[in-house]
Design an enzyme around this catalytic site. Sequence first.
Site, mmCIF file in Angstrom:
data_model
loop_
_atom_site.group_PDB
_atom_site.id
_atom_site.type_symbol
_atom_site.label_atom_id
_atom_site.label_comp_id
_atom_site.label_asym_id
_atom_site.label_seq_id
_atom_site.Cartn_x
_atom_site.Cartn_y
_atom_site.Cartn_z
ATOM 1 C CG ASP A 154 -2.285 -0.229 0.477
ATOM 2 O OD1 ASP A 154 -2.638 0.032 -0.645
ATOM 3 O OD2 ASP A 154 -2.949 -0.788 1.219
ATOM 4 C CB THR A 155 1.489 2.724 -2.667
ATOM 5 O OG1 THR A 155 2.187 1.507 -2.855
ATOM 6 C CG2 THR A 155 2.153 3.838 -3.428
ATOM 7 C CB THR A 156 0.996 7.470 0.472
ATOM 8 O OG1 THR A 156 0.019 8.510 0.578
ATOM 9 C CG2 THR A 156 2.381 8.047 0.675
#
Length: 565
Positions: free
Chosen positions: A374-376
């Site tokens: 999960d990444t931003t």
Amino acid sequence: MRRALAALLVTLMSAPPGRPADRPAGPMGAMRSVVYARHGMVAAAHPLAVQIGVDVLKKGGNAVDAAIAVNAALGLMEPMSCGMGGDLFAIVWDAKTQRLYGLNASGRAPRALTADKVKPAADGTIPESSPFSWSVPGAVDGWFALHDRFGRTPMADLLAPTIRAAREGEAVPEVIASLWDRGARLFKDKPGYAATYMPGGRPPREGEIFRNPDLAKAYEAIATGGRDAFYKGAIAKDLVAFSKRNGGFFAEEDFAADKPDWVDPMSTDYRGVRVFELPPNGQGLSALELLNVLETFDLKAMGRDSTAFWHTFVEAKKLVFEDRARFVADPGFVKTPVEWLLAKDYARQRAALIDRSRAAERIEAGHPPLAAGDTTYLAVADGEGNMVSLIQSNYAGFGSGYVAEGWGFALQNRGALFNLQPGLPNSLLPGKRPFHTIIPAFAMKDGKPWLAFGVMGGDMQPQGHAQVIVNIVDFGMNIQEAGDAPRFYHTGSSEPTGTLMTTGGILHLESGVPAEVRRDLVRLGHHVAETVGTFGGYQAVMRDPVTGVLAGATESRKDGCAMGY
């Protein structure tokens, strides 16, 4: 466990229970208005992080300063998605030199780790929540590389708001609280996790205050000691000791030798818009190749509500992702045939393979004419003309779930994307960078900087990048409509880890896609899933090349916002 972690990674891209994933109808399905401003713009996944970035701009910082401050804040406020334990990539338009710069701040596998030492999962891949999945975190090196080249506000000032917030605490918003709860179910028993991320024995609920004094201590260390405080000082020493206690392979030399690379972004022209991505080891190449294949079709004439449009897009994705699985890897170890893969002639060859009457169940990668040894997400622009497209990630939610005592951040599990089979482009080797999913994007129009954008979320990212560009260029949507419009997410293509597509994969469609299109896609042989969510997280900042006015858009499926001044 691997299936559970994969489900969590998908969940991190979706709306939580009780929050509709449907796209309510505005003129083109937009849920929010575009934000406009003259002097600066920040778009990110948490409103308080956005506010910190705007404050930096108001105090005279530039777009790079603000991007670093926002990313640091997200490490506290959105910890499942990003943090000091992850990697970073960025594209920067520098107004002074009138140039576009790319930064690859992804870390490498431990030099002591070889494939024969890994205890594989049942499917033969690297277990995602294990010390075998650890690679050296590159994010902090990325912050300092960006700051050394472009920043002008002292790093201590950029980190100060988050240090204060980490000690005093901030309220947790809706989407992040939901993802936090799901992550805690998986990782509550991992070393260090509960002590940091489950205060009082449970994850914080929506509206509750979360504090992380250990992370404040880590930020204070790098604010005063620079990048060496992380890679050569107490943090590195403690991470190595933690690794040894838990069966990992980190050595102090792995951290001391880490360095990011400045790279030239690669690009393609899509109907007069020049779209930029970073070269491998990331999958940005796939977004450009996908746009090249789509450019051979008249998507506007098809219409966005037609079966032909959705079928063509999905089939093009399948073709491109087979090339992704075959060719994208660390360029320090493998020569990826980038020029060949981005050639318009090759795109036409691949497009000719699409059967307009049937969904493909098996596809082969292309064959280059010469054998190749999960990444931003956040976007920032300032009033001087600088623009930043930055993405940062732990990979899966909370990365591996392991948290080194006393420092307040989880270690990423990006190394799980290596292939354990020998002799392949993405095979695990000591000191090698793994295949990477996180990709920032940028676009220019008429030779001028135009759009910094990204769509966070695993292998959704190249699919999302192409859908956003098509929405803007082919269908005339504004940048908010382009993100809010219904998306598809296709899973099950062959992967760099070694898994192969054998049944055509699974097609996820948001409910805004017409029912008759869903029905017709099933008739064409697509395996359409009855699921909600899983469609990524989008942010964008656009600059009007004539007036200089900035426009901001943010993902309606997330907690964030766009804010200017």
